[in-house]
Design a protein around this motif. Structure first.
Motif, PDB file in Angstrom:
ATOM      1  N   ALA A   1       5.278   3.053   3.282  1.00  6.80           N
ATOM      2  CA  ALA A   1       4.358   3.134   2.145  1.00  6.80           C
ATOM      3  C   ALA A   1       3.474   4.600   2.336  1.00  6.80           C
ATOM      4  O   ALA A   1       3.153   4.573   1.783  1.00  6.80           O
ATOM      5  N   GLU A   2       3.072   4.321   3.720  1.00  9.55           N
ATOM      6  CA  GLU A   2       1.777   5.163   4.410  1.00  9.55           C
ATOM      7  C   GLU A   2       2.686   6.813   3.670  1.00  9.55           C
ATOM      8  O   GLU A   2       1.486   7.459   3.373  1.00  9.55           O
TER       9      GLU A   2
ATOM     10  N   SER B   1       5.244   7.705   1.852  1.00  5.49           N
ATOM     11  CA  SER B   1       5.178   7.784   1.207  1.00  5.49           C
ATOM     12  C   SER B   1       4.023   8.233  -0.130  1.00  5.49           C
ATOM     13  O   SER B   1       3.684   8.879  -0.948  1.00  5.49           O
ATOM     14  N   ARG B   2       3.206   7.128   0.043  1.00  3.46           N
ATOM     15  CA  ARG B   2       1.687   6.906  -0.831  1.00  3.46           C
ATOM     16  C   ARG B   2       0.847   8.804  -0.044  1.00  3.46           C
ATOM     17  O   ARG B   2       0.839   9.612  -1.201  1.00  3.46           O
ATOM     18  N   SER B   3       0.924   9.412   1.149  1.00  2.00           N
ATOM     19  CA  SER B   3       0.746  10.129   1.217  1.00  2.00           C
ATOM     20  C   SER B   3       1.235  11.544   0.917  1.00  2.00           C
ATOM     21  O   SER B   3       0.667  12.627   0.466  1.00  2.00           O
TER      22      SER B   3
ATOM     23  N   ALA C   1       0.730  11.828  -2.581  1.00  2.00           N
ATOM     24  CA  ALA C   1      -0.807  12.094  -3.201  1.00  2.00           C
ATOM     25  C   ALA C   1      -0.947  14.239  -3.078  1.00  2.00           C
ATOM     26  O   ALA C   1      -1.759  14.586  -3.809  1.00  2.00           O
TER      27      ALA C   1
ATOM     28  N   ALA D   1      -1.250  10.031  -8.595  1.00  2.00           N
ATOM     29  CA  ALA D   1       0.140   9.144  -7.438  1.00  2.00           C
ATOM     30  C   ALA D   1      -0.214   7.609  -7.233  1.00  2.00           C
ATOM     31  O   ALA D   1      -1.823   7.487  -6.506  1.00  2.00           O
ATOM     32  N   GLY D   2       0.946   7.000  -6.536  1.00  2.00           N
ATOM     33  CA  GLY D   2       0.808   5.802  -6.342  1.00  2.00           C
ATOM     34  C   GLY D   2       1.226   6.144  -4.762  1.00  2.00           C
ATOM     35  O   GLY D   2       2.329   6.886  -3.880  1.00  2.00           O
ATOM     36  N   GLU D   3       2.524   4.906  -4.432  1.00  3.02           N
ATOM     37  CA  GLU D   3       2.913   4.496  -3.191  1.00  3.02           C
ATOM     38  C   GLU D   3       4.581   5.034  -3.872  1.00  3.02           C
ATOM     39  O   GLU D   3       5.439   5.549  -2.867  1.00  3.02           O
ATOM     40  N   HIS D   4       5.040   4.621  -5.140  1.00  3.11           N
ATOM     41  CA  HIS D   4       6.420   5.472  -5.631  1.00  3.11           C
ATOM     42  C   HIS D   4       6.747   6.468  -6.789  1.00  3.11           C
ATOM     43  O   HIS D   4       7.681   6.903  -6.854  1.00  3.11           O
TER      44      HIS D   4
END
Length: 441
Positions: free
Chosen positions: A366-367, A369-371, A374, A429-432
């Motif tokens: 998740a980290e 993907s989030r990065s 972003a 942007a979010g996690e997905h």
């Protein structure tokens, strides 16, 4: 049923995209022979259930679907992967009319004919050129082969679908061309092992557009790139010859997207899985691919809690995940599948430990993907519209396969249709998922 009525066949399709293609072919043949396809069990003269049988949950879902169809209609033909394990089906539901395995069009139609003779001989011209589609009009799965030559210890696909059996490349390309001519804007290339395509045919040439073309993944991708549609590759194993696909992605002939099932990051576990156990080579290859094609997006799937997986080996997997920096990832706890050789391995991982490791794995991803998402903020991307609502549009970029990856959400009411390509600027942007606005300048 009166002899003057059109016989009607209900249909239930379960499982993966490869099973969806099987369902499309059965439905196309049914329509070509004049059978009706009603929307409910009650309006059908019999029901076909195309099943999945890969893991225990899928077996249970398939058996439940068969039971529901029997309860509502009483006359059921079973096909698909669970059908290859007919003893399970007949033990649970002995009253089914017939059971066949996967990709068994002729056997399914013979079972139908034994119960309901065809209204007329098949005329393919009675159905659209591409046949019946179960996906939206603007994208389609293009199945290039059946079966698999690998013998992964956790998998029973070869016993369900057989060894690798590639379709002739001319046939595949002709189908792709018909799909694009009918309005398909994205072709999703699927098989059990896309990078092995043509191996069983010794890569022998076939003909397309009047010219010979070698039956292998590279030539298939290059030819598909001539069509005015997105081309997305799924289930590509990390063989060295995949290197040759990356320049096609960098040139824009096919989408810079690879779906590569890596399964684990610890070499002892990979050896126990009977998978390629060279994680450093995989990381080196990923790095080289990204240098050649900076836009490359990678998705993969992993299994945690495999028999014998220690805490140290799980940590190796997390270290691999951090090093690989994959864009899209799925993670599943190991599930014993009847017939899989991994079931006999010692030191099974307790269920609570499996679930705890899944949570830790997905927290790390998740980290990542989030990065990565972003970094998209401020970029301009071409997206493909999937749905148009009253107050938002759901679309996908080249980085997102339908149903398994994220979405690009465009707020507001816009005069667009599913299948439209538009340029957008990413605003959040979010996690997905990503949020965007159309570019109007």
């Amino acid at each position: 049923m009166s002899m003057t009525q059109t016989p009607k066949i209900g249909f239930v399709s379960l499982g993966c995209p490869k099973a969806t293609v099987d369902s499309e072919r059965i439905l196309t043949q049914l329509r070509a022979e004049g059978y009706g396809i009603p929307p409910s069990y009650e309006d059908a003269d019999l029901v076909i259930v195309n099943t999945c049988g890969f893991i225990d949950d899928a077996v249970e879902e398939s058996l439940d679907a068969i039971g529901e169809a029997l309860h509502a209609n009483g006359r059921v033909i079973v096909t698909g992967c669970l059908g290859a394990r007919a003893e399970i089906v007949r033990k649970a539901h002995p009253e089914v009319l017939a059971v066949t395995g996967p990709h068994a069009l002729d056997e399914v139609m013979a079972a139908v004919h034994a119960q309901l003779p065809a209204p007329h001989d098949p005329f393919v011209s009675l159905v659209p050129p591409q046949g019946v589609k179960l996906t939206p009009r603007h994208f389609a799965y293009l199945k290039i082969s059946e079966g698999c030559n690998h013998r992964c210890s956790f998998c029973i696909i070869p016993s369900l679908r057989g060894d690798l059996a590639s379709r002739p490349i001319g046939e595949v390309l002709a189908e792709a061309e018909r799909l694009v001519e009918s309005g398909v804007r994205e072709l999703l290339v699927i098989s059990q092992d896309t990078s092995a395509y043509g191996l069983d045919l010794r890569y022998r040439p076939d003909f397309w557009r009047g010219r010979p073309i070698k039956t292998d993944t590279l030539n298939l991708a290059r030819a598909l790139g001539e069509l005015p549609a997105w081309v997305r590759l799924h289930y590509v194993y990390p063989y060295p010859h995949v290197d040759a696909l990356i320049p096609l992605m960098a040139e824009g002939l096919i989408l810079p997207y690879l779906d590569m099932p890596l399964q684990h990051g610890s070499e002892p576990i990979l050896r126990a899985m009977r998978r390629p156990a060279a994680t450093e080579k995989v990381l080196d290859r990923l790095s080289r691919w990204r240098e050649q094609c900076p836009d490359l997006v990678m998705r993969s799937t992993f299994i945690v809690g495999f028999p014998g997986e220690t805490e140290a080996e799980f940590e190796e997997l997390l270290d691999f995940l951090r090093a690989a920096q994959l864009d899209r990832v799925g993670c599943f706890p190991y599930s014993p599948v009847e017939g899989a050789t991994a079931n006999a391995l010692p030191d099974p991982v307790p269920e609570p430990v499996k679930l705890e490791r899944v949570e830790r794995f997905m927290a790390v991803q998740a980290e990542i993907s989030r990065s990565k998402l972003a970094e998209r903020i401020g970029q301009r991307l071409t997206v493909l519209v999937d749905e148009v609502g009253e107050d938002e549009v759901i679309a996908r970029s080249y980085a997102d396969a339908p149903e398994i990856d994220g979405e690009v959400i465009i707020a507001g009411a816009w005069e667009l249709d599913p299948g439209d390509f538009i340029e957008v600027e990413i605003t959040d942007a979010g996690e997905h998922d990503l949020w965007a606005q159309p570019v109007t300048d």
